[in-house]
Design a protein around this motif. Structure first.
Motif, PDB file in Angstrom:
ATOM      1  N   LEU A   1      11.283 -15.004   0.756  1.00  0.00           N
ATOM      2  CA  LEU A   1      11.691 -13.480   1.083  1.00  0.00           C
ATOM      3  C   LEU A   1      10.771 -12.458   1.598  1.00  0.00           C
ATOM      4  CD1 LEU A   1      14.293 -11.403  -0.022  1.00  0.00           C
ATOM      5  CD2 LEU A   1      12.690 -11.079  -1.866  1.00  0.00           C
ATOM      6  N   GLY A   2      11.098 -11.812   2.526  1.00  0.00           N
ATOM      7  CA  GLY A   2      10.476 -10.767   3.367  1.00  0.00           C
ATOM      8  C   GLY A   2      10.286  -9.399   2.655  1.00  0.00           C
TER       9      GLY A   2
ATOM     10  N   THR B   1      -2.676  -6.636  -5.295  1.00  0.00           N
ATOM     11  CA  THR B   1      -3.915  -5.588  -4.885  1.00  0.00           C
ATOM     12  C   THR B   1      -3.539  -5.162  -3.638  1.00  0.00           C
ATOM     13  OG1 THR B   1      -5.345  -6.652  -6.448  1.00  0.00           O
ATOM     14  CG2 THR B   1      -6.506  -5.180  -4.656  1.00  0.00           C
ATOM     15  N   VAL B   2      -3.255  -3.716  -3.367  1.00  0.00           N
ATOM     16  CA  VAL B   2      -2.750  -3.022  -2.181  1.00  0.00           C
ATOM     17  C   VAL B   2      -4.061  -2.339  -1.801  1.00  0.00           C
ATOM     18  CG1 VAL B   2      -1.243  -1.800  -0.817  1.00  0.00           C
ATOM     19  CG2 VAL B   2      -0.470  -3.395  -2.777  1.00  0.00           C
ATOM     20  N   HIS B   3      -4.544  -2.514  -0.475  1.00  0.00           N
ATOM     21  CA  HIS B   3      -5.554  -1.472   0.001  1.00  0.00           C
ATOM     22  C   HIS B   3      -4.968  -0.711   1.034  1.00  0.00           C
ATOM     23  CE1 HIS B   3      -9.332  -3.861  -1.170  1.00  0.00           C
ATOM     24  NE2 HIS B   3      -8.577  -3.499  -2.285  1.00  0.00           N
ATOM     25  N   TYR B   4      -5.334   0.811   0.871  1.00  0.00           N
ATOM     26  CA  TYR B   4      -4.515   1.746   1.664  1.00  0.00           C
ATOM     27  C   TYR B   4      -5.578   2.770   2.130  1.00  0.00           C
ATOM     28  CZ  TYR B   4      -4.000   3.703  -2.646  1.00  0.00           C
ATOM     29  OH  TYR B   4      -3.943   4.247  -4.133  1.00  0.00           O
ATOM     30  N   LYS B   5      -5.420   3.349   3.323  1.00  0.00           N
ATOM     31  CA  LYS B   5      -6.474   4.421   3.493  1.00  0.00           C
ATOM     32  C   LYS B   5      -6.276   5.707   2.724  1.00  0.00           C
ATOM     33  CE  LYS B   5      -5.677   7.357   7.032  1.00  0.00           C
ATOM     34  NZ  LYS B   5      -5.460   7.449   8.584  1.00  0.00           N
TER      35      LYS B   5
ATOM     36  N   SER C   1       1.784  -0.869   4.170  1.00  0.00           N
ATOM     37  CA  SER C   1       2.893  -0.626   5.364  1.00  0.00           C
ATOM     38  C   SER C   1       2.954  -2.157   6.358  1.00  0.00           C
ATOM     39  CB  SER C   1       2.528   0.465   6.556  1.00  0.00           C
ATOM     40  OG  SER C   1       2.593   1.923   5.548  1.00  0.00           O
ATOM     41  N   ARG C   2       2.488  -3.221   5.625  1.00  0.00           N
ATOM     42  CA  ARG C   2       2.432  -4.577   6.580  1.00  0.00           C
ATOM     43  C   ARG C   2       3.775  -5.297   5.815  1.00  0.00           C
ATOM     44  NH1 ARG C   2      -3.692  -6.359   7.697  1.00  0.00           N
ATOM     45  NH2 ARG C   2      -4.302  -4.402   8.543  1.00  0.00           N
ATOM     46  N   ASN C   3       4.185  -6.362   6.879  1.00  0.00           N
ATOM     47  CA  ASN C   3       4.878  -7.187   5.982  1.00  0.00           C
ATOM     48  C   ASN C   3       4.530  -8.384   5.679  1.00  0.00           C
ATOM     49  OD1 ASN C   3       7.250  -5.371   6.955  1.00  0.00           O
ATOM     50  ND2 ASN C   3       7.215  -6.138   8.909  1.00  0.00           N
TER      51      ASN C   3
END
Length: 349
Positions: A182-183, A222-226, A133-135
């Protein structure tokens, strides 16, 4: 002395020729014709084109001005040939002179292209893991490509197209390096995704039938998430009967892998570091609230269970039934005995 005059005359003729061509009229009713009308050539490759006089054009002064290559005239046609195109900007001009001394000219548009030396993809000002959930800004660097106005960049996640970008730079013929951006916004589903970009040179119908394309290498995200709970949410109250098993599940998914801590347990509940807390046979001391904390460095997820334990009343029911049966049987035996006693007493006449 004579040779000097000859040199001066030749120089003047060259200057006059250049001057007249530079003052070409490109709007003549009758003009020379290039074939092909537009030329697209890869840098370093050979190329050629032919200029022809129109049927009504006079053939007195008919020539082709160029900065590279050689001309071969054959009657009312001139063939321009380049063995190796090494110039980035060349505009051959084919012209003839009218009876009114007007030069009618046709210019051949030449596009010299070069595929990029390297195409690479990365995240702008970021290294290490991404967060849910970050840009972020995905960037595609295109090195040493020409012409930049023909570059189309497409961003991908796996085989999914994310967006396209065109150059915002000033058009120029020589190779340049440009970064396209590109965002994007990440989700936990992006963990392990392959990001890449592709460069396509859109050179039009006169270019190669298959547009030149160069792709970057993949970058694995690599995406870290709670932690997020995988087990279904518990009911408001879990009611069990004494002696029945109890199993509380707070299994969750997270990256990095989460740890489990059970807190606020009733006095009779065993400690646990597992995602599932199990009691083989519940008793009254197991009644109460159970709290499971699932954590990694990104965040914590808390799940609360409320457990009520009912007494096991079947043995009491059995005792009561047995007592009732015993009482009934005792009463029946007593009545039977009395009836027998009455039968044994003799009758007095």
């Amino acid at each position: 002395m004579f040779s000097r005059y000859v040199l001066v005359i030749v120089s003047l003729l060259v200057l006059l020729s250049n001057f007249s061509v530079s003052c070409c009229d490109y709007n003549c009713a009758d003009r020379t014709v290039f074939s092909p009308s537009r030329l697209v050539v890869k840098h370093g490759d050979p190329t050629s084109a032919t200029c022809s006089l129109c049927p009504s054009c006079p053939d007195g002064i008919f020539d082709l001005e160029k900065s590279v290559g050689i001309n071969k005239k054959n009657g009312r046609t001139i063939t321009w040939t380049v063995a190796k195109m090494i110039e980035w900007k060349t505009t051959p001009k084919c012209f003839y002179t009218t009876t009114d001394n007007i030069q009618c000219c046709t210019q051949l548009n030449v596009t010299v292209y070069k595929t990029p030396d390297l195409v690479s993809v990365s995240f702008l000002n970021h290294s290490g893991p991404l967060f849910e959930s970050r840009n972020y800004t995905l960037q595609c660097e295109v090195q040493n490509v020409a012409p930049i106005r023909s570059v189309h960049v497409t961003f991908f996640r796996g085989q999914t197209e994310l967006g396209q970008k065109l150059s915002l730079s000033k058009p120029q013929e020589k190779p340049v390096t440009e970064v396209f951006s590109l965002g994007i916004s990440t989700t936990k589903e992006d963990h392990g995704a392959q990001y890449w970009c592709q460069v396509k040179l859109e050179l039009g119908p006169d270019g190669p039938q298959t547009p030149p394309m160069v792709a970057s290498k993949n970058v694995t995200a690599t995406v870290h998430y709670k932690p997020k709970q995988l087990a279904p949410p518990p009911p408001d109250l879990i009611t069990l009967t004494q002696g029945h098993p109890l199993e509380l599940d707070c299994t969750a998914e997270g990256n990095p892998s989460p740890s489990y801590t059970w807190t606020s347990l009733p006095d009779g509940a065993p400690p646990s570091k597992s995602s599932v807390l199990s009691i083989q046979s519940v008793a009254s001391e197991h009644e109460g609230q159970y709290t499971c904390s699932v954590s990694n460095y990104v965040g914590t997820n808390i799940v609360t269970f409320r457990v009520a334990v009912k007494p096991y009343i079947l043995p009491y029911i059995v005792v009561i039934v047995l007592v009732v049966i015993a009482c009934l049987m005792g009463g029946a035996f007593f009545l039977y005995k009395r009836s027998k006693q009455h039968e044994a007493v003799p009758t007095v006449e």
